[in-house]
Design an enzyme around this catalytic site. Structure first.
Site, PDB file in Angstrom:
ATOM      1  N   ASP A 243       4.183  -1.483   5.438  1.00 30.26           N
ATOM      2  CA  ASP A 243       5.253  -0.857   4.668  1.00 30.26           C
ATOM      3  C   ASP A 243       6.717  -0.856   5.544  1.00 30.26           C
ATOM      4  O   ASP A 243       6.882  -1.766   6.114  1.00 30.26           O
ATOM      5  CB  ASP A 243       4.831   0.684   4.433  1.00 30.26           C
ATOM      6  CG  ASP A 243       5.502   1.038   3.014  1.00 30.26           C
ATOM      7  OD1 ASP A 243       6.711   0.727   2.495  1.00 30.26           O
ATOM      8  OD2 ASP A 243       4.501   1.528   2.045  1.00 30.26           O
TER       9      ASP A 243
ATOM     10  N   HIS B 216      10.037   4.405   1.686  1.00 32.69           N
ATOM     11  CA  HIS B 216       9.012   4.154   1.058  1.00 32.69           C
ATOM     12  C   HIS B 216       7.677   4.358   2.071  1.00 32.69           C
ATOM     13  O   HIS B 216       6.795   4.997   1.661  1.00 32.69           O
ATOM     14  CB  HIS B 216       9.198   2.798   0.481  1.00 32.69           C
ATOM     15  CG  HIS B 216       7.964   2.211  -0.252  1.00 32.69           C
ATOM     16  ND1 HIS B 216       6.770   1.774   0.217  1.00 32.69           N
ATOM     17  CD2 HIS B 216       8.034   2.167  -1.504  1.00 32.69           C
ATOM     18  CE1 HIS B 216       6.170   1.288  -0.816  1.00 32.69           C
ATOM     19  NE2 HIS B 216       6.784   1.505  -1.915  1.00 32.69           N
TER      20      HIS B 216
ATOM     21  N   SER C 258       2.633   1.965  -5.670  1.00 34.88           N
ATOM     22  CA  SER C 258       2.892   2.118  -4.338  1.00 34.88           C
ATOM     23  C   SER C 258       2.273   3.446  -3.910  1.00 34.88           C
ATOM     24  O   SER C 258       1.828   3.720  -2.736  1.00 34.88           O
ATOM     25  CB  SER C 258       4.287   2.214  -3.974  1.00 34.88           C
ATOM     26  OG  SER C 258       4.695   0.760  -3.661  1.00 34.88           O
TER      27      SER C 258
END
Ligand SMILES: *[C@@H]1O[C@H](CO)[C@@H](O)[C@H](O)[C@H]1NC(C)=O
Ligand SMILES: *[C@@H]1O[C@H](CO)[C@@H](O)[C@H](O)[C@H]1NC(C)=O
Ligand SMILES: *[C@@H]1O[C@H](CO)[C@@H](O)[C@H](O)[C@H]1NC(C)=O
Ligand SMILES: *[C@@H]1O[C@H](CO)[C@@H](O)[C@H](O)[C@H]1NC(C)=O
Ligand SMILES: *[C@@H]1O[C@H](CO)[C@@H](O)[C@H](O)[C@H]1NC(C)=O
Ligand SMILES: *[C@@H]1O[C@H](CO)[C@@H](O)[C@H](O)[C@H]1NC(C)=O
Ligand SMILES: *[C@@H]1O[C@H](CO)[C@@H](O)[C@H](O)[C@H]1NC(C)=O
Length: 778
Positions: free
Chosen positions: A146, A221, A557
């Site tokens: 990520d 994220h 996600s």
């Protein structure tokens, strides 16, 4: 793309970078990054593998020096290959070398609380079920590919966490603002990969923006997905006071290995991603969580780095979990569709964020928002987008608050009402337009969804068309229409759930419709988890205390690390289960009903009953997954036969897997792959498939088949009773399908369940009847 829902800003930035690069770099340098994939490595010694790469490259470039200059990565642990700067003709030369499976250009992928764990019945109190049996995933290692991690986040404290497992072979790679001391017993590994990205976009310059040349997360994220999977307990976490409570990861005793492959300007290079897979395989992770991918059209499995990397990981017993994408509710939008991957769709949970709007006539209406800022408790003028359009802009575009459609002079200081239109569906776009024109609020009328867009600067209230029309009617009747916002409230248990959210990408797979995708649904809407305080979305607030340590986000996600955590828990209880056994356990025990025992619904326009193209086997039920009764297991050879049946080149397959020319030895069809689902995209008259189940429940068990036939099809299972004992652990059965239609059919859905009185081992059936071609001609 990281598969969070894309914000326009980042997408636009990416577009600019793309545009500039193609303009500036390509004409000057004829070389670009190519990935040379050579399949399963043939030497166990990484040094020999590396020498082989250098030999090939030297032969093409003329010297060892030139080879060393051009090479970016040697893939030599999990599989063999390299990434290098090559011209098109050099790449073509290498493609003809013996041992080379595929040469592919580098490719840019993109990024597409914690109430969700209580909602899944994985509660710390009472400590029971899967969470207790697995000791909260103690001993399992989750690899996260990520944007990196914010190591100081409270979610990654290692209080009470035991020693690093001795089998761990990874490292804590240092870099900008990331020390060896940034790792601990929770974050046991960290690596970062930027060479492919640099080669594509030019050296990453971290001075004009917030980004760190290290595993430190500047986006948020990766911190969000990591803490969702394995975050420690954090009391009293919230997003600006919303969703307040105990935040925790699903496997809160599992360890994290961070592989930073995506960078702040948006995008993740495939050469970098493949290097991360190569390392993760040899580092010793148990699960790899990948919340990113590229949009359709999908590349062939031997050209898609997620498919290649995950193939080698799965061959080594590592489960790979990927997001399905955020391109729903349209069909054929699912990505990451290789059969060895667990592909995760997004569902809603039972938490909502009601936000009241009071009109000047004292009428109060309710929408949804994530807003607790200062524009509340006071009346503001409200205007309709179409009435405050910039001159030279279509009213239609302004009505939906499309980019740059509003006249700032008319909007400044006012609330704007906008209606979603066919061409402008996004509340995010409307928000940017209104903020740019200095509006003080937005009421966005749209199709019904539980996906709420967080906003810190101005209230963004999402309403349905009925409420939107009601506001409009009031505005038309009033000379100086005004509205007042109330602060958002957090409500738990007031909405029916779970439902598949509209943005979750839908099946069937456009690459291989005979493999049902997505596999399973997990929470991915309005998920609270840790965030990077360095992220730009942490700093664009103008009235909240900074920095933002927790954030609410939605996307597949966010669903992906939920499944990764559950796999980590299952791994602690069933260390010997293969990745396909894990996947089978999740799918066959998934739920297809909501909390009121009604069939689950999928958001869309309109909502409809959910089907396997929305959620695969259904919504994950972690406690049941630990005791599935039977599993549909597979090994590498099964996947090889599958690739054969897709017509993949025999020599390519043998390199990929070290199994030599076996395609000729099988007559299996794609539909015979032992996946926990049966999907027949083209049923003419009749068709038979076989499956094998392995008993992992009580040794002596008798299972009976129960079939819900898809409409328009007759289904027979043979034998219809399976008896297991101490010598019989595995049994094969066949399922035959007979069309009852005389016309071209649609996809229709059913199920096959094996039941022993305790377990219900359910798989989805998906069939489309197609017309007999002979009859078509007549
Ligand atoms: C890195 O290490 C130095 C000294 O060991 C320490 O002062 C500094 O705070 C560390 N930085 C980070 C980001 O951990
Ligand atoms: C990096 O960006 C900053 C500001 O955008 C600029 O001043 C600087 O020259 C850049 N450095 C390089 C090496 O390009
Ligand atoms: C939780 O945090 C809020 C502010 O975010 C604070 O007002 C409250 O006192 C805290 N509660 C506890 C139990 O720490
Ligand atoms: C709205 O309610 C307030 C108090 O509840 C009252 O003073 C006011 O007159 C009402 N306005 C209208 C337009 O009904
Ligand atoms: C915006 O509205 C003002 C006031 O009506 C007008 O003078 C101006 O020309 C408009 N500007 C644009 C770009 O439409
Ligand atoms: C299969 O592989 C061989 C050897 O690499 C190659 O010559 C042939 O063109 C390939 N066939 C296809 C259909 O890709
Ligand atoms: C298990 O079942 C098989 C087939 O029904 C039978 O042949 C075998 O004897 C059984 N084994 C035991 C230990 O009962």
């Amino acid at each position: 793309m990281l598969v969070r829902k894309q914000t326009m800003g980042r997408a636009f930035l990416m577009f600019l970078i793309f545009a500039q690069l193609q303009f500036i770099i390509l004409p000057i340098y004829a070389s670009s990054v190519y990935i040379v994939y050579m399949g399963e490595r043939h030497q166990n010694d990484p040094k020999l593998t590396l020498e082989l790469h250098h030999e090939i490259l030297s032969a093409v470039l003329g010297s060892k020096e030139a080879a060393l200059d051009s090479i970016l990565y040697n893939y030599k642990h999990g599989f063999s290959g390299f990434a290098a700067l090559l011209t098109h003709s050099q790449a073509n030369l290498i493609a003809d070398f013996p041992g080379v499976v595929r040469v592919m250009p580098n490719h840019i992928l993109s990024l597409h609380t914690t109430r969700s764990w209580d909602f899944l019945q994985l509660k710390p109190e009472p400590f029971s079920g899967l969470l207790s049996k697995s000791r909260s995933g103690d001993g399992s290692i989750i690899g996260i590919m990520d944007t990196g991690i914010w190591p100081e986040s409270e979610s990654f404290k290692d209080d009470g966490v035991g020693e690093v497992p001795s089998r761990w072979k990874g490292i804590c790679q240092e870099g900008e603002e990331f020390n060896y001391s940034s790792c601990n017993r929770k974050i046991i590994g960290a690596r970062w990969y930027v060479k492919g990205y640099d080669a594509e976009f030019g050296k990453l310059n971290t001075s004009g923006m917030v980004e760190f040349l290290s595993s430190r997360d500047a986006v948020g994220h990766g911190t969000h997905t990591s803490s969702t999977a394995a975050g420690a307990f954090v009391e009293n976490a919230s997003f600006m006071g919303l969703a307040q409570g105990l935040a925790r990861g699903g496997a809160h005793s599992a360890r994290l290995a961070v592989y930073k492959v995506c960078w702040g300007t948006g995008g993740c290079s495939s050469a970098d991603l493949l290097a991360a897979f190569d390392d993760a395989i040899s580092d010793g992770v148990d699960v790899i969580s990948v919340s990113l991918g590229s949009s359709p059209p999908l590349s062939a499995y031997v050209e898609d780095v997620v498919a290649i990397g995950s193939f080698h990981a799965v061959a080594k017993g590592i489960t790979v979990v990927c997001s399905a994408g955020n391109s729903g509710p349209y069909s054929h939008t699912v990505i990451n569709t290789a059969p060895w991957i667990i592909t995760v769709a997004a569902s809603t949970i039972d938490r909502s964020f009601p936000t009241a709007i009071t009109l000047g006539n004292n009428q109060t209406l309710v929408g949804q928002a994530l807003y607790t800022g200062k524009h509340v408790g006071k009346f503001y003028r409200i205007v309709y987008g179409e009435d405050v359009a910039s001159s030279n802009i279509d009213d239609d575009r302004a009505g939906s608050c499309d980019s740059r459609s509003l006249n700032a002079t008319l909007v400044r200081g006012k609330v704007v009402l906008c209606f979603q239109s066919r061409l402008q569906r996004s509340v995010m776009v409307a928000m940017k337009t209104v903020m740019k024109a200095r509006g003080v609020g937005l009421i966005f009328a749209q199709f019904v969804t539980k996906d709420v867009t967080p906003s810190s600067r101005i209230p963004i209230v999402q309403v349905d068309f009925e409420v939107g029309t009601c506001v409009m009617t009031y505005m038309e009747k009033t000379r100086n229409p005004v509205v007042m916002f109330s602060p958002t409230k957090t409500a738990v248990g007031t909405v029916i759930s779970p439902e598949v959210v509209f943005f979750s990408s839908r099946g069937p797979s456009s690459l291989s419709p005979s493999v049902l995708k997505p596999d399973i649904a997990a929470p991915g809407v309005n998920i609270l988890a840790s965030w990077s305080p360095a992220s730009s979305s942490s700093t664009d607030t103008d009235h909240h205390q900074l920095p933002l340590n927790f954030k609410i986000e939605s996307g597949t996600s966010m669903s992906c690390p939920h499944i990764s955590a559950i796999v980590a828990l299952l791994k602690s209880i069933h260390p010997s289960w293969s990745p396909s056994a894990m996947k089978s356990a999740l799918i066959t025990t998934a739920s297809v009903i909501d909390e009121y025992s009604q069939s689950m619904v999928a958001e869309g326009a309109p909502h409809k009953q959910a089907d396997p193209f929305d959620y695969g086997g259904g919504h994950v039920d972690p406690n049941k997954a630990s005791d599935p009764g039977l599993i549909y297991d597979m090994d590498v050879l099964d996947y090889v036969y599958f690739l054969c049946s897709l017509g993949y080149n025999n020599s390519a397959i043998s390199l990929m897997t070290r199994h030599h020319t076996i395609c000729s030895k099988t007559s299996r069809t794609q539909e015979d792959l032992n996946v926990p689902s049966i999907s027949i995209p083209e049923l003419r008259k009749s068709f038979m498939v076989s499956r094998t189940v392995t008993n992992v429940g009580p040794v002596s068990s008798v299972y009976t088949a129960h079939v819900e036939a898809p409409p328009g099809v007759r289904v027979f299972v043979k034998p219809s009773i399976l008896s297991f004992n101490s010598t019989v652990k595995k049994l094969q059965f066949t399922v035959s399908f007979h069309s009852r239609l005389r016309v071209q059919g649609r996809y229709s859905f059913g199920s096959l369940s094996w039941e022993d009185g305790v377990h219900i081992v359910r798989i989805p059936l998906v069939v489309r009847v197609v017309m007999d071609e002979f009859r078509v001609e007549r």
